[in-house]
Write an enzyme that holds these catalytic residues in place. Structure first.
Site, short mmCIF file in Angstrom:
data_model
loop_
_atom_site.label_atom_id
_atom_site.label_comp_id
_atom_site.label_asym_id
_atom_site.label_seq_id
_atom_site.Cartn_x
_atom_site.Cartn_y
_atom_site.Cartn_z
N GLU A 174 -5.29 -6.49 4.36
CA GLU A 174 -4.62 -7.47 3.90
C GLU A 174 -4.89 -8.97 4.65
O GLU A 174 -5.15 -8.67 5.96
CB GLU A 174 -2.94 -7.21 3.83
CG GLU A 174 -2.17 -8.45 3.58
CD GLU A 174 -0.80 -7.92 3.35
OE1 GLU A 174 -0.17 -6.80 3.61
OE2 GLU A 174 0.24 -8.83 2.84
N ASN A 234 1.99 -8.23 0.59
CA ASN A 234 3.05 -9.45 0.27
C ASN A 234 2.26 -10.75 -0.04
O ASN A 234 2.55 -11.61 -0.81
CB ASN A 234 3.90 -9.64 1.22
CG ASN A 234 5.02 -8.40 1.40
OD1 ASN A 234 5.23 -7.52 0.40
ND2 ASN A 234 5.47 -8.25 2.55
N ASN A 293 2.13 -6.62 -6.47
CA ASN A 293 2.75 -5.94 -5.27
C ASN A 293 3.93 -5.72 -5.03
O ASN A 293 4.70 -6.89 -4.94
CB ASN A 293 1.77 -6.53 -3.87
CG ASN A 293 2.49 -5.76 -2.68
OD1 ASN A 293 2.04 -4.74 -2.37
ND2 ASN A 293 3.25 -6.53 -1.84
N GLU A 294 4.73 -4.64 -4.84
CA GLU A 294 5.97 -4.67 -4.25
C GLU A 294 7.03 -5.44 -5.34
O GLU A 294 7.66 -6.29 -4.67
CB GLU A 294 6.26 -4.62 -3.11
CG GLU A 294 5.73 -3.63 -2.19
CD GLU A 294 6.08 -3.61 -0.66
OE1 GLU A 294 6.22 -4.42 -0.08
OE2 GLU A 294 5.71 -2.57 0.08
N TYR A 323 7.00 3.77 4.54
CA TYR A 323 6.52 3.63 6.26
C TYR A 323 7.97 4.43 6.83
O TYR A 323 8.96 4.45 6.45
CB TYR A 323 6.75 2.22 6.49
CG TYR A 323 5.45 1.19 6.03
CD1 TYR A 323 4.28 1.38 6.68
CD2 TYR A 323 5.95 0.64 4.72
CE1 TYR A 323 3.26 0.57 6.00
CE2 TYR A 323 4.78 -0.14 4.31
CZ TYR A 323 3.54 -0.03 4.89
OH TYR A 323 2.46 -0.93 4.35
N GLU A 343 0.19 2.38 -0.04
CA GLU A 343 0.83 1.94 1.38
C GLU A 343 1.68 3.16 1.98
O GLU A 343 2.58 3.63 1.59
CB GLU A 343 1.54 0.85 1.32
CG GLU A 343 0.86 -0.64 0.90
CD GLU A 343 1.63 -1.90 1.42
OE1 GLU A 343 2.44 -1.82 2.13
OE2 GLU A 343 1.42 -2.54 0.55
N GLN A 395 -2.53 -0.28 7.85
CA GLN A 395 -3.58 -0.88 7.21
C GLN A 395 -4.76 -0.51 7.89
O GLN A 395 -4.59 0.40 8.61
CB GLN A 395 -3.51 -2.26 7.51
CG GLN A 395 -2.36 -2.74 6.34
CD GLN A 395 -2.09 -4.49 5.99
OE1 GLN A 395 -2.87 -5.01 6.42
NE2 GLN A 395 -0.89 -4.78 5.57
O1 AHR Z 1 1.74 -3.43 4.88
C1 AHR Z 1 2.35 -4.41 5.23
C2 AHR Z 1 3.37 -5.04 4.29
O2 AHR Z 1 4.30 -3.79 3.81
C3 AHR Z 1 2.56 -5.39 2.95
O3 AHR Z 1 2.37 -6.60 2.85
C4 AHR Z 1 3.86 -4.89 1.89
O4 AHR Z 1 3.21 -4.67 0.75
C5 AHR Z 1 4.60 -4.23 2.36
O5 AHR Z 1 5.87 -4.35 2.50
#
Ligand code: AHR
Length: 496
Positions: free
Chosen positions: A26, A71, A171-172, A243, A291, A348
């Site tokens: 990213e 993001n 994305n999201e 996460y 992710e 990432q």
């Molecule tokens: O990976 C970091 C961020 O986590 C990404 O930009 C977003 O998609 C997620 O919230």
């Protein structure tokens, strides 16, 4: 404590899609700038691509890489990132409140994919933009010539089309933090129409719809149902993001988090199949877990970042040994769903919540590098249904097993690989497993990741504090595997 792993060679779950071992680049922090790209650095080639970083990425073996966000993509104008570098504008990026110079862009990324042997997974902006920009970017990347944007690419020095096959539709979009955040219905409609336009330009592409940003999103479930009900015919995958962090300092609970991932995957599969049934559809929607990782160490320090700086140190989690155990468990969890999880992106790749770190003077491997590299390199073939009998502990997910494991068969190599994590912080696990169906097989390799200190980290000065070692306490005799998995350890055991 005792544990057993049971398989049958006829009980095949699924081939592994190699894209399960993908990652993510990213425009965020020092992932691109000072990460994969740093003109003038002694290790950079003439294009500015850091070859020391590229060598470690090749070691990780990453077949697909998602780009350019995250993001970031929800405010992205791809046109700003192509053409002569001196004419590219510096723009503010609202997602991370920084300035993006656009000195590394779409064509540079595609150049980079070749040097590290990865395929692109390109995301489009469905935050501040829509169908028109989606149609134009794929015309630029995938059409040969004879139209405005394909000819523009040629003017930019790229004669052949990039032929990008895999596209994320935003994305999201369920996240209130997202630029252009949408309701499920709004997003489902725009994903359908953008996907339709893109497939009209290139019918050979695959597309990924945005699912929920985590299992704890208040709209989870309703989101997947509504979005897929709208755009089912235009998408192939639904995304999942998750996460974890050991915020309470409870390592045993933290290691149970992969059960949360398992629950999340099961629930998303149920919704995909419910929508399929309602529509009487033939097509099955699979999962792009695009992710996933541990992310929490850097949260506090990131609050100090000066707005509108360029590629600051951001999301630079320093991973410890327990994080590497959870990463192994998360990968095992995805493999145990290999029939539906076809794409996975460790978020990432470099510097930003990443297995690889860089400085002006060098590169080093974080603890999480190792389980990823071991599984990505050795976990090829098909997954066998892997039954586990192991003691459990009370966790946030009910009862969690101390043992996580999956068995993979590689028919071409005549090979069986067992990946196993003993999450028990106090007791060894005595393991037994019957592989007599695999006549003539021998134990050819046993590699273990273990450290006494769950908080041990790798740094530039001490890059190998946590690193794999040869395992020595497992034997394989007359088709039976027996041995001891020490407390808090990850194993790769190979039979051939
Ligand atoms: O990976 C970091 C961020 O986590 C990404 O930009 C977003 O998609 C997620 O919230």
């Amino acid at each position: 404590k005792k544990a057993t792993i049971m398989i049958d060679k006829n009980f095949i779950l699924s081939d592994i899609d190699e894209r399960t071992y993908g990652s993510f680049v990213e425009h965020l922090g020092r992932c691109v700038y000072e990460g994969i790209y740093q003109p003038g650095h002694p290790a950079a080639d003439e294009k500015g691509l850091r070859q020391d970083v590229a060598a470690l990425i090749r070691e990780l073996n990453v077949p697909v890489t998602r780009y350019p966000g995250g993001n970031f993509v929800s405010g992205y104008r791809w046109e700003d990132s192509v053409g002569p570098k001196e004419q590219r504008p510096s723009k503010i990026d609202l997602a991370w409140r920084v300035v993006e110079s656009n000195q590394f862009g779409l064509n540079e990324f595609m150049e980079w994919t070749k040097t590290v042997d990865t395929q692109p997974m390109m995301a489009i902006n469905l935050g501040t933009r829509g169908i028109e920009a989606a149609k134009n970017i794929i015309e630029y990347t995938n059409l040969k010539k004879g139209s405005y944007y394909s000819d523009l690419r040629r003017q930019h020095g790229v004669t052949e089309p990039h032929d990008i096959k895999l596209w994320c539709l935003g994305n999201e979009m369920d996240g209130p933090w997202q630029e252009g955040h949408k309701t499920a219905l709004e997003y489902g409609r725009i994903a359908e129409e953008a996907g339709k336009a893109m497939r009209l330009v290139d019918p050979t592409i695959e597309t990924v719809a945005c699912g929920s940003s985590s299992l704890s999103m208040p709209t989870f479930g309703f989101w997947e149902d509504t979005v897929l009900s709208q755009c089912y015919d235009q998408v192939d995958y639904i995304s999942m993001h998750q996460y974890y962090g050991n915020r309470d300092g409870d390592s045993q609970q933290f290691l149970a988090s992969s059960d949360g991932m398992d629950q999340f995957i099961r629930e998303v599969i149920s919704i995909c199949d419910a929508v399929k049934a309602k529509r009487r559809a033939k097509k099955q929607i699979n999962i792009s877990f695009d992710e996933w990782n541990v992310w929490y160490h850097s949260n506090e320090q990131d609050k100090q970042i000066e707005p509108w700086s360029e590629h600051p140190h951001q999301l630079e989690d320093v991973y410890n040994f327990e994080d590497s155990l959870l990463v192994a468990s998360m990968m095992i969890t995805m493999l145990r769903h290999a029939d539906r999880v076809k794409i996975g992106c460790l978020a990432q790749l470099v510097n930003v919540i990443a297995p690889i770190m860089t400085s002006a003077t060098g590169v080093w491997k974080q603890t999480i590098f190792y389980p990823f590299a071991m599984i990505s390199n050795q976990g090829r073939g098909h997954v066998l249904h892997t039954q586990i009998k192991a003691p459990t502990f009370a966790s946030n997910y009910g009862n969690s097993g101390y043992l996580d494991a999956v068995v993979i068969e590689n028919v071409e190599e005549d090979q069986l690989t067992i990946f196993a994590v003993n999450k028990d912080l106090e007791d060894e696990l005595e393991l037994t497993s019957d592989f007599r169906q695999y006549e003539g097989y021998r134990l050819v390799d046993h590699v273990m990741l273990r450290h006494d200190d769950l908080k041990a980290v790798n740094t530039e000065a001490n890059p190998e504090t946590v690193a794999p070692v040869k395992g020595s306490r497992v034997v394989f005799e007359q088709g039976k595997l027996t041995g001891v998995l020490p407390t808090q350890s990850f194993h790769m055991i190979k039979l051939q």
